[in-house]
Design a protein around this motif. Structure first.
Motif, PDB file in Angstrom:
ATOM      1  N   ARG A 152      23.782  24.777  -7.214  1.00  0.00           N
ATOM      2  CA  ARG A 152      22.938  25.306  -8.297  1.00  0.00           C
ATOM      3  C   ARG A 152      22.676  26.651  -7.271  1.00  0.00           C
ATOM      4  O   ARG A 152      21.967  26.415  -6.185  1.00  0.00           O
ATOM      5  CB  ARG A 152      21.717  24.616  -8.738  1.00  0.00           C
ATOM      6  CG  ARG A 152      20.753  25.081  -9.500  1.00  0.00           C
ATOM      7  CD  ARG A 152      21.352  25.921 -10.489  1.00  0.00           C
ATOM      8  NE  ARG A 152      21.981  24.832 -11.693  1.00  0.00           N
ATOM      9  CZ  ARG A 152      21.291  24.493 -12.748  1.00  0.00           C
ATOM     10  NH1 ARG A 152      20.364  25.140 -13.343  1.00  0.00           N
ATOM     11  NH2 ARG A 152      22.147  23.749 -13.432  1.00  0.00           N
ATOM     12  N   ASP A 161      15.710  27.361  -2.992  1.00  0.00           N
ATOM     13  CA  ASP A 161      15.884  26.922  -4.387  1.00  0.00           C
ATOM     14  C   ASP A 161      17.310  26.686  -4.543  1.00  0.00           C
ATOM     15  O   ASP A 161      17.701  26.070  -5.624  1.00  0.00           O
ATOM     16  CB  ASP A 161      15.514  27.973  -5.388  1.00  0.00           C
ATOM     17  CG  ASP A 161      13.815  28.437  -5.356  1.00  0.00           C
ATOM     18  OD1 ASP A 161      13.308  27.271  -5.098  1.00  0.00           O
ATOM     19  OD2 ASP A 161      13.680  29.313  -5.986  1.00  0.00           O
ATOM     20  N   LYS A 163      20.713  24.523  -4.448  1.00  0.00           N
ATOM     21  CA  LYS A 163      20.912  23.120  -4.361  1.00  0.00           C
ATOM     22  C   LYS A 163      22.129  22.834  -4.196  1.00  0.00           C
ATOM     23  O   LYS A 163      23.172  23.142  -5.099  1.00  0.00           O
ATOM     24  CB  LYS A 163      20.233  22.274  -5.582  1.00  0.00           C
ATOM     25  CG  LYS A 163      18.796  22.565  -5.629  1.00  0.00           C
ATOM     26  CD  LYS A 163      17.976  22.030  -4.358  1.00  0.00           C
ATOM     27  CE  LYS A 163      16.522  22.247  -4.385  1.00  0.00           C
ATOM     28  NZ  LYS A 163      15.872  22.570  -3.464  1.00  0.00           N
ATOM     29  N   ARG A 165      24.593  20.270  -5.042  1.00  0.00           N
ATOM     30  CA  ARG A 165      24.602  18.866  -5.748  1.00  0.00           C
ATOM     31  C   ARG A 165      25.895  17.988  -5.288  1.00  0.00           C
ATOM     32  O   ARG A 165      25.691  16.876  -5.778  1.00  0.00           O
ATOM     33  CB  ARG A 165      24.794  19.394  -7.188  1.00  0.00           C
ATOM     34  CG  ARG A 165      23.654  20.162  -7.836  1.00  0.00           C
ATOM     35  CD  ARG A 165      23.689  20.650  -9.171  1.00  0.00           C
ATOM     36  NE  ARG A 165      22.620  21.299  -9.784  1.00  0.00           N
ATOM     37  CZ  ARG A 165      21.562  20.951  -9.987  1.00  0.00           C
ATOM     38  NH1 ARG A 165      21.226  19.645 -10.016  1.00  0.00           N
ATOM     39  NH2 ARG A 165      20.737  21.785 -10.600  1.00  0.00           N
TER      40      ARG A 165
END
Length: 172
Positions: A152, A161, A163, A165
């Motif tokens: 992300r 922020d 990420k 995944r």
């Protein structure tokens, strides 16, 4: 790793593929695989900024960049999000900077993981990818594109922020 990355992007319905390519061959190969596999998503090829090795010299030749762009892909040439500016202070004053710690931590898992994360930050900062949905990123080392991840994205100023995944694949 490129075929696996494209297959995983397709399986997850991800329409953004970011591929690291220093001099261009990996970007050209990615563009060809995207065409062969009829991947309808956006391909973004991220390369080193001019002057990364020698002042004023591009690592990816202009003609190679144009070949990649002729396939419909976007080429982003940008400052390395996890090293460039801070490296100047380390080289002049010594010590280590925060982003270098982040980069080295990612390298502990895989150098390609660090490259993939960095390229996603660079592509986001260039406005080449959306940050509100996942992207598949492919990175590696001088030995090639050997790591693929689902991320992300975030802009560099919002690094925390971002990420990771999923790790699609990486070398042992």
């Amino acid at each position: 790793m490129l075929p696996a990355a494209i297959a995983r992007a397709r399986a997850l319905g991800i329409d953004q593929l970011v591929v690291a390519s220093t001099e261009g061959p990996t970007g050209l190969r990615a563009a060809e695989l995207v065409r062969q596999q009829a991947y309808a998503g956006k391909l973004v090829v991220v390369t080193h900024q001019a002057g990364s090795r020698e002042p004023g010299v591009r690592r990816m030749p202009v003609d190679v960049q144009r070949q990649i762009e002729a396939t419909g892909a976007t080429v982003v040439m940008a400052t390395h999000a996890l090293s460039s500016a801070e490296r100047a202070f380390r080289e002049k004053y010594g010590g280590i900077e925060m982003l270098e710690i982040v980069a080295d931590t990612l390298r502990l898992i895989s150098p390609g993981l660090k490259v993939g994360v960095e390229c996603v930050l660079m592509a986001a900062d260039a406005g080449a990818i959306a940050v509100d949905r996942d992207v598949v990123a492919v990175g590696g080392t001088s030995r090639g594109a050997d790591t693929a991840i689902v991320v992300r994205p975030a802009h560099a100023r919002k690094l925390l922020d971002l990420k990771v995944r999923e790790i699609i694949g990486m070398p042992r």
